[in-house]
Design a protein around this motif. Sequence first.
Motif, PDB file in Angstrom:
ATOM      1  N   GLY A 108       0.811  -1.212   0.000  1.00  0.00           N
ATOM      2  CA  GLY A 108       0.000   0.000   0.000  1.00  0.00           C
ATOM      3  C   GLY A 108       0.842   1.259   0.000  1.00  0.00           C
ATOM      4  N   ALA A 109       1.943   1.260   0.751  1.00  0.00           N
ATOM      5  CA  ALA A 109       2.814   2.436   0.782  1.00  0.00           C
ATOM      6  C   ALA A 109       3.460   2.681  -0.574  1.00  0.00           C
ATOM      7  CB  ALA A 109       3.881   2.260   1.860  1.00  0.00           C
ATOM      8  N   LEU A 110       3.870   1.600  -1.263  1.00  0.00           N
ATOM      9  CA  LEU A 110       4.464   1.754  -2.600  1.00  0.00           C
ATOM     10  C   LEU A 110       3.435   2.284  -3.598  1.00  0.00           C
ATOM     11  CD1 LEU A 110       6.605  -1.513  -2.820  1.00  0.00           C
ATOM     12  CD2 LEU A 110       7.403   0.816  -2.374  1.00  0.00           C
ATOM     13  N   ARG A 158       1.203   6.644  -6.840  1.00  0.00           N
ATOM     14  CA  ARG A 158      -0.033   7.333  -7.196  1.00  0.00           C
ATOM     15  C   ARG A 158       0.088   8.843  -6.988  1.00  0.00           C
ATOM     16  NH1 ARG A 158      -5.081   6.944  -9.813  1.00  0.00           N
ATOM     17  NH2 ARG A 158      -6.456   8.475  -8.843  1.00  0.00           N
ATOM     18  N   LEU A 159       0.713   9.262  -5.884  1.00  0.00           N
ATOM     19  CA  LEU A 159       0.853  10.682  -5.586  1.00  0.00           C
ATOM     20  C   LEU A 159       2.081  11.300  -6.232  1.00  0.00           C
ATOM     21  CD1 LEU A 159      -0.121  10.731  -1.790  1.00  0.00           C
ATOM     22  CD2 LEU A 159      -1.583  11.118  -3.777  1.00  0.00           C
ATOM     23  N   GLY A 160       3.038  10.470  -6.670  1.00  0.00           N
ATOM     24  CA  GLY A 160       4.249  10.989  -7.289  1.00  0.00           C
ATOM     25  C   GLY A 160       5.146  11.730  -6.316  1.00  0.00           C
ATOM     26  N   THR A 161       5.243  11.246  -5.090  1.00  0.00           N
ATOM     27  CA  THR A 161       6.028  11.909  -4.056  1.00  0.00           C
ATOM     28  C   THR A 161       7.296  11.107  -3.757  1.00  0.00           C
ATOM     29  OG1 THR A 161       4.693  10.766  -2.383  1.00  0.00           O
ATOM     30  CG2 THR A 161       4.032  12.989  -3.003  1.00  0.00           C
ATOM     31  N   SER A 162       8.178  11.717  -2.990  1.00  0.00           N
ATOM     32  CA  SER A 162       9.391  11.034  -2.551  1.00  0.00           C
ATOM     33  C   SER A 162       9.061  10.116  -1.371  1.00  0.00           C
ATOM     34  CB  SER A 162      10.456  12.051  -2.155  1.00  0.00           C
ATOM     35  OG  SER A 162      10.008  12.837  -1.061  1.00  0.00           O
ATOM     36  N   ASP A 163      10.055   9.358  -0.930  1.00  0.00           N
ATOM     37  CA  ASP A 163       9.828   8.444   0.193  1.00  0.00           C
ATOM     38  C   ASP A 163       9.453   9.198   1.464  1.00  0.00           C
ATOM     39  OD1 ASP A 163      10.500   6.521  -1.600  1.00  0.00           O
ATOM     40  OD2 ASP A 163      12.477   6.081  -0.760  1.00  0.00           O
ATOM     41  N   ARG A 164      10.168  10.263   1.750  1.00  0.00           N
ATOM     42  CA  ARG A 164       9.878  11.018   2.977  1.00  0.00           C
ATOM     43  C   ARG A 164       8.549  11.756   2.890  1.00  0.00           C
ATOM     44  NH1 ARG A 164      15.842  13.729   4.354  1.00  0.00           N
ATOM     45  NH2 ARG A 164      16.951  11.735   4.650  1.00  0.00           N
ATOM     46  N   GLU A 165       8.260  12.304   1.719  1.00  0.00           N
ATOM     47  CA  GLU A 165       6.987  13.010   1.572  1.00  0.00           C
ATOM     48  C   GLU A 165       5.811  12.044   1.664  1.00  0.00           C
ATOM     49  OE1 GLU A 165       4.212  15.972   1.136  1.00  0.00           O
ATOM     50  OE2 GLU A 165       6.346  16.097   1.613  1.00  0.00           O
ATOM     51  N   THR A 166       5.992  10.817   1.189  1.00  0.00           N
ATOM     52  CA  THR A 166       4.928   9.814   1.290  1.00  0.00           C
ATOM     53  C   THR A 166       4.604   9.520   2.751  1.00  0.00           C
ATOM     54  OG1 THR A 166       5.667   8.832  -0.798  1.00  0.00           O
ATOM     55  CG2 THR A 166       4.213   7.513   0.589  1.00  0.00           C
ATOM     56  N   ILE A 167       5.636   9.419   3.576  1.00  0.00           N
ATOM     57  CA  ILE A 167       5.404   9.192   5.007  1.00  0.00           C
ATOM     58  C   ILE A 167       4.616  10.350   5.617  1.00  0.00           C
ATOM     59  CG2 ILE A 167       6.530   8.933   7.241  1.00  0.00           C
ATOM     60  CD1 ILE A 167       6.680   6.465   5.552  1.00  0.00           C
ATOM     61  N   GLU A 168       4.935  11.573   5.252  1.00  0.00           N
ATOM     62  CA  GLU A 168       4.207  12.730   5.771  1.00  0.00           C
ATOM     63  C   GLU A 168       2.752  12.723   5.308  1.00  0.00           C
ATOM     64  OE1 GLU A 168       5.350  14.878   7.986  1.00  0.00           O
ATOM     65  OE2 GLU A 168       7.206  13.707   8.033  1.00  0.00           O
ATOM     66  N   GLN A 169       2.525  12.319   4.056  1.00  0.00           N
ATOM     67  CA  GLN A 169       1.153  12.244   3.554  1.00  0.00           C
ATOM     68  C   GLN A 169       0.349  11.194   4.321  1.00  0.00           C
ATOM     69  OE1 GLN A 169      -0.377  14.093   1.291  1.00  0.00           O
ATOM     70  NE2 GLN A 169       1.385  15.333   0.687  1.00  0.00           N
ATOM     71  N   ILE A 170       0.969  10.070   4.634  1.00  0.00           N
ATOM     72  CA  ILE A 170       0.272   9.021   5.383  1.00  0.00           C
ATOM     73  C   ILE A 170      -0.033   9.494   6.800  1.00  0.00           C
ATOM     74  CG2 ILE A 170       0.518   6.689   6.329  1.00  0.00           C
ATOM     75  CD1 ILE A 170       2.142   5.956   3.866  1.00  0.00           C
ATOM     76  N   PRO A 202       4.017   5.486  10.528  1.00  0.00           N
ATOM     77  CA  PRO A 202       3.898   4.034  10.709  1.00  0.00           C
ATOM     78  C   PRO A 202       5.232   3.314  10.568  1.00  0.00           C
ATOM     79  CG  PRO A 202       3.052   4.696   8.567  1.00  0.00           C
ATOM     80  CD  PRO A 202       3.328   5.962   9.316  1.00  0.00           C
ATOM     81  N   PHE A 203       6.185   3.895   9.836  1.00  0.00           N
ATOM     82  CA  PHE A 203       7.519   3.316   9.676  1.00  0.00           C
ATOM     83  C   PHE A 203       8.443   4.410   9.146  1.00  0.00           C
ATOM     84  CE2 PHE A 203       4.883   2.343   5.993  1.00  0.00           C
ATOM     85  CZ  PHE A 203       5.597   2.902   4.958  1.00  0.00           C
ATOM     86  N   ASP A 204       9.726   4.121   9.159  1.00  0.00           N
ATOM     87  CA  ASP A 204      10.702   5.089   8.673  1.00  0.00           C
ATOM     88  C   ASP A 204      10.750   5.066   7.151  1.00  0.00           C
ATOM     89  OD1 ASP A 204      12.988   6.936   9.600  1.00  0.00           O
ATOM     90  OD2 ASP A 204      13.949   5.665   8.098  1.00  0.00           O
ATOM     91  N   SER A 205      11.116   6.190   6.564  1.00  0.00           N
ATOM     92  CA  SER A 205      11.141   6.278   5.099  1.00  0.00           C
ATOM     93  C   SER A 205      12.170   5.346   4.474  1.00  0.00           C
ATOM     94  CB  SER A 205      11.433   7.723   4.676  1.00  0.00           C
ATOM     95  OG  SER A 205      12.693   8.155   5.179  1.00  0.00           O
ATOM     96  N   SER A 206      13.207   4.954   5.232  1.00  0.00           N
ATOM     97  CA  SER A 206      14.205   4.025   4.687  1.00  0.00           C
ATOM     98  C   SER A 206      13.629   2.637   4.437  1.00  0.00           C
ATOM     99  CB  SER A 206      15.400   3.925   5.632  1.00  0.00           C
ATOM    100  OG  SER A 206      14.994   3.429   6.905  1.00  0.00           O
ATOM    101  N   MET A 207      12.452   2.327   4.992  1.00  0.00           N
ATOM    102  CA  MET A 207      11.836   1.017   4.798  1.00  0.00           C
ATOM    103  C   MET A 207      11.355   0.818   3.368  1.00  0.00           C
ATOM    104  SD  MET A 207      12.027  -0.892   7.435  1.00  0.00           S
ATOM    105  CE  MET A 207      10.833  -2.124   6.926  1.00  0.00           C
TER     106      MET A 207
END
Length: 473
Positions: free
Chosen positions: A65-67, A72-84, A104-109
């Motif tokens: 789901g995170a991938l 879908r949003l076209g964001t970076s890994d860190r920005e995706t975490i902020e969106q979630i 929910p988890f670190d962006s390095s995941m």
Amino acid sequence: MYRKVDPTPNPPSNFDLPFEGQLADDNRWVIMAKLIPWSEFEAEYALNFSVDMGAPAKSFRMALGALIIKERLGTSDRETIEQIRENPYLQYFIGMTTYSSQAPFDSSMFVHFRQRIGVNLVNKINEKMVKEQTEVPGEVVEKKSSQINEPKNQGKLILDATCAPADIKYPTDLGLLNQAREHTEKIIDALHTQIQSPVKKKPKTYRNTARKEYLKIAKNRKPSRKVRRKGIKKQLQYIKRNLAHIDEMGQLQLLSKSDYKKLLVATEVYRQQLSMYEKKEQSIQDRIVSLTQPHIRPIVRGKAGKSVEFGAKLSASCRNGYVFLDRISWDNFNESVDLKRQVEEFKRFTGFYPESIHVDRIYRTRDNRAWCKERGIRMSGPPLGRPPTNISKSTKKQAQLDERIRNSIEGKFGEAKRRFSLGRVMAKLSNTSQTTIAITFLVMNLSALLRQAFWLFCVYFRTNSFVQVFCLY
């Protein structure tokens, strides 16, 4: 360690919110959560972990789901975490049952998620999702009753190939040699620091002189061929001296994994560039074009503006408006050899051969034409041989229609490169880049299914509204 969690989406009304209200059933993330077969592939994902050792891993629904959210949003890994963190619908989509303002988890995941969910698993999910959402309920019974007779050819299959460029700058021989020289200099520094011998002095690398000689040519807008060749020779000599110093110092076991990998790549770049310099050639087999991503190869496309692209070449098929990734490789290949396998995949997916195949010129070989003719499949394009003097209107009309149908897969590639991340793959590793490319096609089909579900919802809403108004009168 992996703990099995039921990934089946719960009703959005069961999602706990710290404030009043509940999630809407017609939200796009709620609808998409119902379209993905989470539970059918969780067991395959769990094979990446030990049964009773290690810390509990994130669930399959959270990883995939995170991938999907990131693509879908076209964001970076860190920005995706902020969106979630900020959006309860995204938290519901990845399987959380209660809203939380914590990550929910670190962006390095994300790197581990891409490695664990490989390209083959993503392709299986993509195919299963489309098949479940597009299959007619009574279709299976009809197939069983007609098993004796071979079913007639049905449908259209569109094939094409493209390149997914990687995030690297345009490589030049002089630039690659300069980077290789800098890598060897850093390795000499690391070895000298760790050996710590007061007797041995640090080897001379002449790095300042080498840097000035490189910049003298690199800053020149149009250096001549003779000047470039002279600069390449000097950089080769500097690298040769550095590699000799590294051999004399020894103790390569003191290097980290990343430094040792850089040393191997720099050595191979030196060998390739020296061979091309001595033979006065411009190409070599398995040529390295990026020291940080040595798996990338130049893909000669021969198109206007981009004669050569650097990334993965992929072969895809379009069936009923949905795109599937059939082959991906870092080396260039002739996509026409995949036609038979792609047609057989179409038959496995639908139960029958396609009525027609819409391809460009490279697929229309004699072998492919004969193979399709044996199975009653019509291939688009003119027949072999000299074209007739008088072409009928029906033939011209059929050729125009075939070309329009074939253009649909070109539009899909354009959508993947402009709307999604296929235009520049930001992942650095070979396996993670392939997973990113496969996720792009999964999200494209998911978006198409979402548009179809939204259209059906609008039709249902309008129909019910019309019935209610009609009953009032």
